[in-house]
Write a protein that holds these residues in place. Sequence first.
Motif, short mmCIF file in Angstrom:
data_model
loop_
_atom_site.label_atom_id
_atom_site.label_comp_id
_atom_site.label_asym_id
_atom_site.label_seq_id
_atom_site.Cartn_x
_atom_site.Cartn_y
_atom_site.Cartn_z
N CYS A 112 29.22 161.89 93.27
CA CYS A 112 28.86 162.27 91.93
C CYS A 112 29.93 161.91 90.86
CB CYS A 112 28.83 163.85 91.92
SG CYS A 112 27.79 164.52 93.16
N ASN A 113 29.56 161.53 89.65
CA ASN A 113 30.63 161.04 88.47
C ASN A 113 30.85 162.44 87.94
OD1 ASN A 113 31.24 158.11 87.99
ND2 ASN A 113 29.22 158.34 89.27
N TRP A 116 28.14 164.64 85.67
CA TRP A 116 26.75 164.45 86.41
C TRP A 116 25.98 165.89 86.38
CZ3 TRP A 116 24.40 166.48 90.87
CH2 TRP A 116 25.28 167.38 91.50
N PRO A 134 19.37 162.18 88.41
CA PRO A 134 20.57 161.45 87.85
C PRO A 134 20.04 160.08 87.80
CG PRO A 134 20.80 162.20 90.07
CD PRO A 134 19.51 162.68 89.73
N SER A 238 23.71 161.61 83.40
CA SER A 238 23.93 162.10 84.90
C SER A 238 24.14 160.71 85.90
CB SER A 238 22.96 163.10 85.19
OG SER A 238 23.17 163.43 86.39
N HIS A 239 25.01 160.69 86.21
CA HIS A 239 25.18 159.41 87.14
C HIS A 239 25.77 159.74 88.43
CE1 HIS A 239 24.67 155.61 84.85
NE2 HIS A 239 24.44 156.62 83.63
N VAL A 240 25.03 159.31 89.59
CA VAL A 240 25.46 159.66 90.90
C VAL A 240 25.22 158.39 91.64
CG1 VAL A 240 25.00 161.06 93.06
CG2 VAL A 240 24.78 162.27 90.90
#
Length: 382
Positions: A112-113, A116, A134, A238-240
Amino acid sequence: MPECRSKAFHYRRLPTTSVIIAFYNEAWSTLLRTIHSVLETSPAVLLKEIILVDDLSDRVYLKAQLETYISNLERVRLIRTNKREGLVRARLIGATFATGDVLTFLDCHCECNSGWLEPLLERIGEDETAVVCPVIDTIDWNTFEFYMQTGEPMIGGFDWRLTFQWHSVPKHERDRWKSRIEPIRSPTMAGGLFAVSKKYFEYLGTYDTGMEVWGGENLELSFRVWQCGGKLEIHPCSHVGHVFPKRAPYARPNFLQNTARAAEVWMDEYKEHFYNRNPPARKEAYGDISERKLLRERLKCKSFDWYLKNVFSNLHVPEDRPGWHGAVRSMGISSECLDYNAPDNNPTGLCLSAYRTPEGRPDVQMRTCDALDKNQIWKFEN
Ligand code: UDP
Ligand code: MN
């Protein structure tokens, strides 16, 4: 995106979440990276707990060694199934222990960033019927290099074999946005990574528990969300990351059977397109689907025709004239059929150059006929 970074959240007004991670024979490093990345990037007030569900793995390090390791971590629970459940039932077993308002499902090889979680929870707080994914970034399975998907995110679709596909955002969706950081409507989800209100997930009938091991559950849930009044979205803030391994650490024999269940319950007359491209699927014993059909009636869900027209209007619906699709057999050597060379190193499943080499040549050749080979099914179109 700078707009995402500069956004502030009222933490106390956001719903809380439980992160559910089912795993089967996952490597130690990727599993631990997933757990630590969730702990390090999730604000403590929002994260109720991480629930790990061991789906009867047999790797030794996942026994006592894992228990000892997580006993030093706060808010991480480990549940073990008594038999191999498959990802659908394993996730649902995890969900029964969840105390958060929102269930956030992740695969066991994610990173996860920072930032997120907040957009997913905020969106669900604002609209309980939104199921939010995400952006899934690619982690190289060899080097673990993280490839951030920086441009406009891709959204989910499918082809008529009912394999999940990524595609670009259609114009009508982009025209709807007021800014670049709005949730993007997506016809389908990839499956492993999403957040949903616990209450709404239960209302929707959670998952089809007749699905085994892997496959089909993502499209089933996608169709159900849209047809039964919800919405499926990807939040661009949301970045994963997700490792797309070359090969899963387990066999996946249930894709067709699970997918046939999804097609039978949700696709109405359109299921024929799926069966025409997967002739063996017609013979699958997909089990009892009566409860799922009742659920569809009870929730007064819309037709698949409605879904195609309103949610996935840019999907080409083939004609499928009888006799105009199937294998293309050589008249000279009757044991040979026209075969499409699928690009094998295609981590996102994106079909960039279907049937063409980079130079633009059709990427086909004659091979021994195999009725089960999807690369030998052709369709005549004019
Ligand atoms: N999984 C599971 N039981 C199974 C099969 C899969 O718990 O029988 C888990 C798996 O470990 C992963 C998630 O379900 O966390 C999704 O599976 P996978 O990552 O193999 O699917 P993919 O991302 O390749 O579609
Ligand atoms: Mn995965």
